[in-house]
Design an enzyme around this catalytic site. Structure first.
Site, mmCIF file in Angstrom:
data_model
loop_
_atom_site.group_PDB
_atom_site.id
_atom_site.type_symbol
_atom_site.label_atom_id
_atom_site.label_comp_id
_atom_site.label_asym_id
_atom_site.label_seq_id
_atom_site.Cartn_x
_atom_site.Cartn_y
_atom_site.Cartn_z
ATOM 1 N N SER A 98 -10.090 5.668 -4.755
ATOM 2 C CA SER A 98 -11.044 6.765 -4.932
ATOM 3 C C SER A 98 -10.590 7.807 -5.947
ATOM 4 C CB SER A 98 -11.317 7.413 -3.577
ATOM 5 O OG SER A 98 -10.107 7.856 -2.987
ATOM 6 N N LYS A 157 0.853 -1.178 0.000
ATOM 7 C CA LYS A 157 0.000 0.000 0.000
ATOM 8 C C LYS A 157 0.889 1.228 0.000
ATOM 9 C CE LYS A 157 -3.601 2.424 2.483
ATOM 10 N NZ LYS A 157 -4.573 2.385 3.585
ATOM 11 N N TYR A 160 -14.884 1.134 -7.271
ATOM 12 C CA TYR A 160 -16.146 1.847 -7.063
ATOM 13 C C TYR A 160 -17.024 1.745 -8.303
ATOM 14 C CZ TYR A 160 -13.487 3.488 -3.117
ATOM 15 O OH TYR A 160 -12.732 3.517 -1.975
ATOM 16 N N LYS A 185 -2.150 -1.530 -3.899
ATOM 17 C CA LYS A 185 -3.012 -0.345 -3.869
ATOM 18 C C LYS A 185 -2.164 0.904 -3.917
ATOM 19 C CE LYS A 185 -6.038 1.871 -0.582
ATOM 20 N NZ LYS A 185 -6.530 1.822 0.773
HETATM 21 C C1 PBG Z 1 -6.983 3.776 5.304
HETATM 22 C C2 PBG Z 1 -7.476 3.491 3.943
HETATM 23 C C3 PBG Z 1 -7.362 4.359 2.870
HETATM 24 C C4 PBG Z 1 -7.975 3.760 1.789
HETATM 25 C C5 PBG Z 1 -8.456 2.522 2.198
HETATM 26 N N1 PBG Z 1 -8.140 2.354 3.546
HETATM 27 C C6 PBG Z 1 -6.810 5.723 2.788
HETATM 28 C C7 PBG Z 1 -5.581 6.049 3.462
HETATM 29 O O1 PBG Z 1 -4.673 5.227 3.622
HETATM 30 O O2 PBG Z 1 -5.487 7.213 3.866
HETATM 31 C C8 PBG Z 1 -8.076 4.398 0.437
HETATM 32 C C9 PBG Z 1 -9.065 3.867 -0.508
HETATM 33 C C10 PBG Z 1 -9.413 4.781 -1.599
HETATM 34 O O3 PBG Z 1 -8.800 5.852 -1.813
HETATM 35 O O4 PBG Z 1 -10.361 4.443 -2.334
HETATM 36 N N2 PBG Z 1 -6.941 2.736 6.185
#
Ligand code: PBG
Length: 332
Positions: A282, A202, A321, A256
């Site tokens: 997102s 991530k 989404y 991700k």
């Molecule tokens: C945080 C989390 C995030 C997303 C999923 N879980 C954002 C972050 O790490 O600040 C992002 C998912 C997305 O942007 O669609 N635990």
């Protein structure tokens, strides 16, 4: 590999000329069964509330969610991934609402599992929806995200989710050692069948902006997440992360965001041959949506191209989404 035949005896366009031969040579196909739909859930009587940076996506209350779950089931989507919008008055420094057995997520999981027993329910393991500071972990006296106390909190959160029927817990926090610790805790409580979807690679990405609005952590977020999420400049490090998660007992790995990290998806899939997911986040959704709304691109064609690209790069599952839209487009 040798390519000894060449033009004019070799004509690549021959197979592309007609639809039948294009279909026969197709290597990958997107299916509704590849899709996981991430949904934002909230408490209260309002069925749906709009998220300005994600046109077309709403936070849903339990009634809105039950309607949506029925739609997802009818479209053959195998699973939902739940993300909570937590009432700001319930947020604390220690995130204790994250393991409240009567909190939003446990309540919703119980309801969903009793109404749709065959629909897979994936729950997020991370503290950011529950902390006043919007970080995924707990902050120590020196202002650092403390790994060990955070892992203790994540264990409590994952256990409550499993106890209330979550099929798959998905740690998105990027703390060290959390997959092994959660597996051990689940097994100790005999939750042998609770799967772990590890957010292995991530990245500290700017594409998470709209999500932070959706769960209401954007305004409260202090600082950034670079001490636990990965540097977008690194690739080899993602293989170390994935290898650790495999050793610690992850059932499925995740990369991700999606589109900028296809090389990471490919390398992780090739190296570990594990069930592997990718998350079209997102900001990737918002980007396509915004361009489509301005008439700059064709939404459907661009979405299907990106999702097929994920499959070609090795994804077994795709969090998007666009899941409902894509499943509908596949049906029509
Ligand atoms: C945080 C989390 C995030 C997303 C999923 N879980 C954002 C972050 O790490 O600040 C992002 C998912 C997305 O942007 O669609 N635990």
């Amino acid at each position: 590999m040798t390519f000894d035949a060449t033009f004019p005896s070799r004509r690549m366009r021959r197979m592309r000329r007609d639809n039948f031969s294009r279909i026969l040579m197709q290597e990958h196909a997107l299916l509704p069964g590849d899709l996981i739909y991430p949904v934002f859930v909230m408490d209260g009587k309002t069925k749906a509330s709009a998220i300005s940076s994600m046109p077309g996506i709403n936070r849903l209350n339990i009634d809105g969610l039950l309607n949506m779950a029925e739609t997802a089931v009818n479209l053959s989507i195998p699973a939902l991934a739940l993300f909570p919008f937590i009432d700001p008055t319930l947020k604390t420094e220690d995130a204790s609402e994250a393991w409240n057995p009567d909190g939003l997520i446990p309540k919703i999981v119980r309801k969903l599992k009793s109404s749709f027993p065959d629909l897979g329910i994936i729950t997020d393991v991370a503290l950011d929806p529950y902390t006043t500071h919007g970080q995924d972990g707990l902050i120590d006296a020196f202002g650092h995200i403390d790994n060990e106390s955070t892992v203790e909190a994540l264990i409590r959160q994952a256990l409550v989710q499993a106890q209330n029927g979550s099929d798959m817990v998905a740690p998105s926090d990027m703390m060290d050692g959390r997959i092994g610790a959660i597996r051990l805790a689940l097994d100790t409580e005999k939750h042998y069948q609770t799967r772990i979807l590890a957010y292995s690679a991530k990245y500290a990405s700017a594409f998470y902006g709209p999500f932070r609005e959706a769960i209401g952590s954007a305004t409260s977020l202090r600082g950034n997440k670079k001490t636990y999420q990965m540097d977008p400049a690194n690739g080899n490090e993602a293989l170390w992360e994935a290898g650790l998660d495999v050793h610690e007992g992850a059932d499925m790995l995740m990369i991700k965001p999606g589109m900028p990290y296809l090389d990471i998806l490919w390398r992780i899939k090739q190296n570990f041959l594990m069930p592997t997911a990718i998350y079209q986040v997102s900001g990737e959704y918002a980007m396509i949506k915004a361009a489509a709304e301005r008439g700059m691109i064709s939404e459907k064609e661009c979405v299907m191209e990106v999702l097929t690209g994920f499959k070609r790069a090795g994804a077994d599952a795709i969090l998007t989404y666009y899941a409902l839209d894509a499943a509908r487009w596949l049906k029509s």
